[in-house]
Design a protein around this motif. Sequence first.
Motif, PDB file in Angstrom:
ATOM      1  N   LEU A 186     211.309  72.978  85.086  1.00  0.00           N
ATOM      2  CA  LEU A 186     211.596  71.655  85.639  1.00  0.00           C
ATOM      3  C   LEU A 186     211.346  70.568  84.593  1.00  0.00           C
ATOM      4  CD1 LEU A 186     212.481  70.184  88.196  1.00  0.00           C
ATOM      5  CD2 LEU A 186     210.089  70.168  88.924  1.00  0.00           C
ATOM      6  N   LEU A 187     210.310  70.734  83.794  1.00  0.00           N
ATOM      7  CA  LEU A 187     210.007  69.751  82.748  1.00  0.00           C
ATOM      8  C   LEU A 187     211.117  69.660  81.704  1.00  0.00           C
ATOM      9  CD1 LEU A 187     206.200  70.372  82.177  1.00  0.00           C
ATOM     10  CD2 LEU A 187     207.264  68.333  83.153  1.00  0.00           C
ATOM     11  N   ALA A 188     211.901  70.715  81.579  1.00  0.00           N
ATOM     12  CA  ALA A 188     212.977  70.730  80.593  1.00  0.00           C
ATOM     13  C   ALA A 188     214.204  69.933  81.045  1.00  0.00           C
ATOM     14  CB  ALA A 188     213.375  72.166  80.278  1.00  0.00           C
ATOM     15  N   VAL A 189     214.262  69.573  82.321  1.00  0.00           N
ATOM     16  CA  VAL A 189     215.412  68.823  82.839  1.00  0.00           C
ATOM     17  C   VAL A 189     215.183  67.339  82.579  1.00  0.00           C
ATOM     18  CG1 VAL A 189     216.824  68.289  84.861  1.00  0.00           C
ATOM     19  CG2 VAL A 189     215.767  70.556  84.638  1.00  0.00           C
ATOM     20  N   ALA A 211     208.256  68.559  92.629  1.00  0.00           N
ATOM     21  CA  ALA A 211     207.095  69.448  92.718  1.00  0.00           C
ATOM     22  C   ALA A 211     206.343  69.252  94.026  1.00  0.00           C
ATOM     23  CB  ALA A 211     206.171  69.223  91.526  1.00  0.00           C
ATOM     24  N   GLU A 212     206.199  68.024  94.467  1.00  0.00           N
ATOM     25  CA  GLU A 212     205.512  67.737  95.731  1.00  0.00           C
ATOM     26  C   GLU A 212     206.270  68.314  96.921  1.00  0.00           C
ATOM     27  OE1 GLU A 212     202.557  66.330  96.580  1.00  0.00           O
ATOM     28  OE2 GLU A 212     202.096  66.378  94.445  1.00  0.00           O
ATOM     29  N   ILE A 213     207.582  68.153  96.901  1.00  0.00           N
ATOM     30  CA  ILE A 213     208.393  68.707  97.994  1.00  0.00           C
ATOM     31  C   ILE A 213     208.232  70.222  98.046  1.00  0.00           C
ATOM     32  CG2 ILE A 213     210.770  69.143  98.770  1.00  0.00           C
ATOM     33  CD1 ILE A 213     211.446  66.314  97.599  1.00  0.00           C
ATOM     34  N   LEU A 214     208.387  70.873  96.893  1.00  0.00           N
ATOM     35  CA  LEU A 214     208.286  72.334  96.861  1.00  0.00           C
ATOM     36  C   LEU A 214     206.889  72.811  97.241  1.00  0.00           C
ATOM     37  CD1 LEU A 214     210.354  73.053  93.638  1.00  0.00           C
ATOM     38  CD2 LEU A 214     211.064  73.426  96.020  1.00  0.00           C
ATOM     39  N   ASP A 215     205.873  72.114  96.762  1.00  0.00           N
ATOM     40  CA  ASP A 215     204.493  72.492  97.086  1.00  0.00           C
ATOM     41  C   ASP A 215     204.227  72.348  98.579  1.00  0.00           C
ATOM     42  OD1 ASP A 215     201.736  73.219  96.099  1.00  0.00           O
ATOM     43  OD2 ASP A 215     201.320  71.301  97.095  1.00  0.00           O
ATOM     44  N   SER A 216     204.723  71.285  99.168  1.00  0.00           N
ATOM     45  CA  SER A 216     204.467  71.091 100.605  1.00  0.00           C
ATOM     46  C   SER A 216     205.246  72.097 101.452  1.00  0.00           C
ATOM     47  CB  SER A 216     204.800  69.663 101.028  1.00  0.00           C
ATOM     48  OG  SER A 216     206.175  69.434 101.057  1.00  0.00           O
ATOM     49  N   ARG A 217     206.395  72.536 100.969  1.00  0.00           N
ATOM     50  CA  ARG A 217     207.193  73.489 101.739  1.00  0.00           C
ATOM     51  C   ARG A 217     206.753  74.931 101.537  1.00  0.00           C
ATOM     52  NH1 ARG A 217     213.113  73.502 101.172  1.00  0.00           N
ATOM     53  NH2 ARG A 217     212.927  74.549 103.169  1.00  0.00           N
ATOM     54  N   PHE A 218     206.387  75.288 100.289  1.00  0.00           N
ATOM     55  CA  PHE A 218     206.171  76.697  99.959  1.00  0.00           C
ATOM     56  C   PHE A 218     204.794  77.017  99.396  1.00  0.00           C
ATOM     57  CE2 PHE A 218     210.745  75.755  99.092  1.00  0.00           C
ATOM     58  CZ  PHE A 218     211.256  76.363 100.219  1.00  0.00           C
ATOM     59  N   GLY A 219     203.930  76.043  99.239  1.00  0.00           N
ATOM     60  CA  GLY A 219     202.623  76.286  98.622  1.00  0.00           C
ATOM     61  C   GLY A 219     202.707  76.112  97.119  1.00  0.00           C
ATOM     62  N   ASN A 220     201.690  76.592  96.451  1.00  0.00           N
ATOM     63  CA  ASN A 220     201.627  76.417  94.991  1.00  0.00           C
ATOM     64  C   ASN A 220     202.886  76.922  94.310  1.00  0.00           C
ATOM     65  OD1 ASN A 220     199.082  75.317  95.146  1.00  0.00           O
ATOM     66  ND2 ASN A 220     198.055  77.271  94.866  1.00  0.00           N
ATOM     67  N   ILE A 221     203.396  76.092  93.407  1.00  0.00           N
ATOM     68  CA  ILE A 221     204.591  76.497  92.681  1.00  0.00           C
ATOM     69  C   ILE A 221     204.180  77.180  91.377  1.00  0.00           C
ATOM     70  CG2 ILE A 221     206.076  74.772  93.740  1.00  0.00           C
ATOM     71  CD1 ILE A 221     205.832  73.084  91.270  1.00  0.00           C
ATOM     72  N   PRO A 222     204.915  78.200  90.973  1.00  0.00           N
ATOM     73  CA  PRO A 222     204.538  78.952  89.779  1.00  0.00           C
ATOM     74  C   PRO A 222     204.719  78.123  88.503  1.00  0.00           C
ATOM     75  CG  PRO A 222     206.626  79.754  90.650  1.00  0.00           C
ATOM     76  CD  PRO A 222     206.102  78.747  91.627  1.00  0.00           C
ATOM     77  N   PRO A 223     203.890  78.394  87.494  1.00  0.00           N
ATOM     78  CA  PRO A 223     204.004  77.664  86.223  1.00  0.00           C
ATOM     79  C   PRO A 223     205.390  77.778  85.589  1.00  0.00           C
ATOM     80  CG  PRO A 223     201.971  78.930  86.278  1.00  0.00           C
ATOM     81  CD  PRO A 223     202.759  79.314  87.501  1.00  0.00           C
ATOM     82  N   GLU A 224     206.056  78.913  85.780  1.00  0.00           N
ATOM     83  CA  GLU A 224     207.412  79.084  85.234  1.00  0.00           C
ATOM     84  C   GLU A 224     208.346  78.008  85.771  1.00  0.00           C
ATOM     85  OE1 GLU A 224     211.271  82.030  85.681  1.00  0.00           O
ATOM     86  OE2 GLU A 224     209.410  82.564  86.676  1.00  0.00           O
ATOM     87  N   LEU A 225     208.254  77.744  87.060  1.00  0.00           N
ATOM     88  CA  LEU A 225     209.102  76.729  87.665  1.00  0.00           C
ATOM     89  C   LEU A 225     208.766  75.354  87.111  1.00  0.00           C
ATOM     90  CD1 LEU A 225     210.180  76.520  91.333  1.00  0.00           C
ATOM     91  CD2 LEU A 225     209.481  74.492  90.115  1.00  0.00           C
ATOM     92  N   GLU A 281     218.853  77.797  91.385  1.00  0.00           N
ATOM     93  CA  GLU A 281     219.544  76.529  91.209  1.00  0.00           C
ATOM     94  C   GLU A 281     219.132  75.869  89.893  1.00  0.00           C
ATOM     95  OE1 GLU A 281     222.096  73.378  91.982  1.00  0.00           O
ATOM     96  OE2 GLU A 281     221.957  75.309  92.995  1.00  0.00           O
ATOM     97  N   LEU A 282     217.863  75.951  89.579  1.00  0.00           N
ATOM     98  CA  LEU A 282     217.348  75.365  88.347  1.00  0.00           C
ATOM     99  C   LEU A 282     217.932  76.056  87.128  1.00  0.00           C
ATOM    100  CD1 LEU A 282     215.390  73.193  87.360  1.00  0.00           C
ATOM    101  CD2 LEU A 282     213.553  74.855  87.564  1.00  0.00           C
ATOM    102  N   ALA A 283     218.228  77.331  87.235  1.00  0.00           N
ATOM    103  CA  ALA A 283     218.776  78.105  86.124  1.00  0.00           C
ATOM    104  C   ALA A 283     220.212  77.704  85.801  1.00  0.00           C
ATOM    105  CB  ALA A 283     218.713  79.592  86.437  1.00  0.00           C
ATOM    106  N   LYS A 284     220.855  76.963  86.661  1.00  0.00           N
ATOM    107  CA  LYS A 284     222.235  76.551  86.435  1.00  0.00           C
ATOM    108  C   LYS A 284     222.358  75.508  85.342  1.00  0.00           C
ATOM    109  CE  LYS A 284     223.799  77.634  91.080  1.00  0.00           C
ATOM    110  NZ  LYS A 284     224.342  77.099  92.329  1.00  0.00           N
ATOM    111  N   ASP A 285     221.254  74.997  84.849  1.00  0.00           N
ATOM    112  CA  ASP A 285     221.292  73.987  83.772  1.00  0.00           C
ATOM    113  C   ASP A 285     221.804  74.561  82.485  1.00  0.00           C
ATOM    114  OD1 ASP A 285     220.494  71.839  85.236  1.00  0.00           O
ATOM    115  OD2 ASP A 285     218.378  72.083  84.788  1.00  0.00           O
ATOM    116  N   PRO A 342     212.568  81.280  95.117  1.00  0.00           N
ATOM    117  CA  PRO A 342     213.554  81.961  94.276  1.00  0.00           C
ATOM    118  C   PRO A 342     214.929  81.273  94.297  1.00  0.00           C
ATOM    119  CG  PRO A 342     212.245  83.580  95.440  1.00  0.00           C
ATOM    120  CD  PRO A 342     211.879  82.232  96.004  1.00  0.00           C
ATOM    121  N   ALA A 343     215.313  80.739  95.440  1.00  0.00           N
ATOM    122  CA  ALA A 343     216.591  80.021  95.516  1.00  0.00           C
ATOM    123  C   ALA A 343     216.539  78.756  94.655  1.00  0.00           C
ATOM    124  CB  ALA A 343     216.915  79.666  96.959  1.00  0.00           C
ATOM    125  N   PHE A 344     215.403  78.082  94.668  1.00  0.00           N
ATOM    126  CA  PHE A 344     215.279  76.887  93.830  1.00  0.00           C
ATOM    127  C   PHE A 344     215.332  77.274  92.357  1.00  0.00           C
ATOM    128  CE2 PHE A 344     213.274  73.497  91.494  1.00  0.00           C
ATOM    129  CZ  PHE A 344     213.923  72.386  92.013  1.00  0.00           C
TER     130      PHE A 344
END
Length: 74
Positions: free
Chosen positions: A42-45, A24-38, A70-74, A65-67
């Motif tokens: 992520l918590l389900a992994v 979450a920190e990596i994504l937030d620093s790269r792209f800003g606030n991450i959506p609650p859906e993500l 990738e997350l949907a591949k679970d 969206p690319a992340f």
Amino acid sequence: MIESPVLDEAFALVEARSTRSNIAEILDSRFGNIPPELTGRLLAVADQQRLKALVRFAAKCPDLPAFLDELAKD
């Protein structure tokens, strides 16, 4: 050292929580606030190897969206 399945499970949960937080920190620093859906997905992994792969992908993915894809591949 005493081995305990309960302690092993507790350590695994703490490690997974820490890894999710790092993602979450990596994504937030790269792209800003991450959506609650993500965050929810992520918590389900729980698998630590999958989480480690997601850390690596978070560091190089082109956008959120690319992340999510990738997350949907679970």
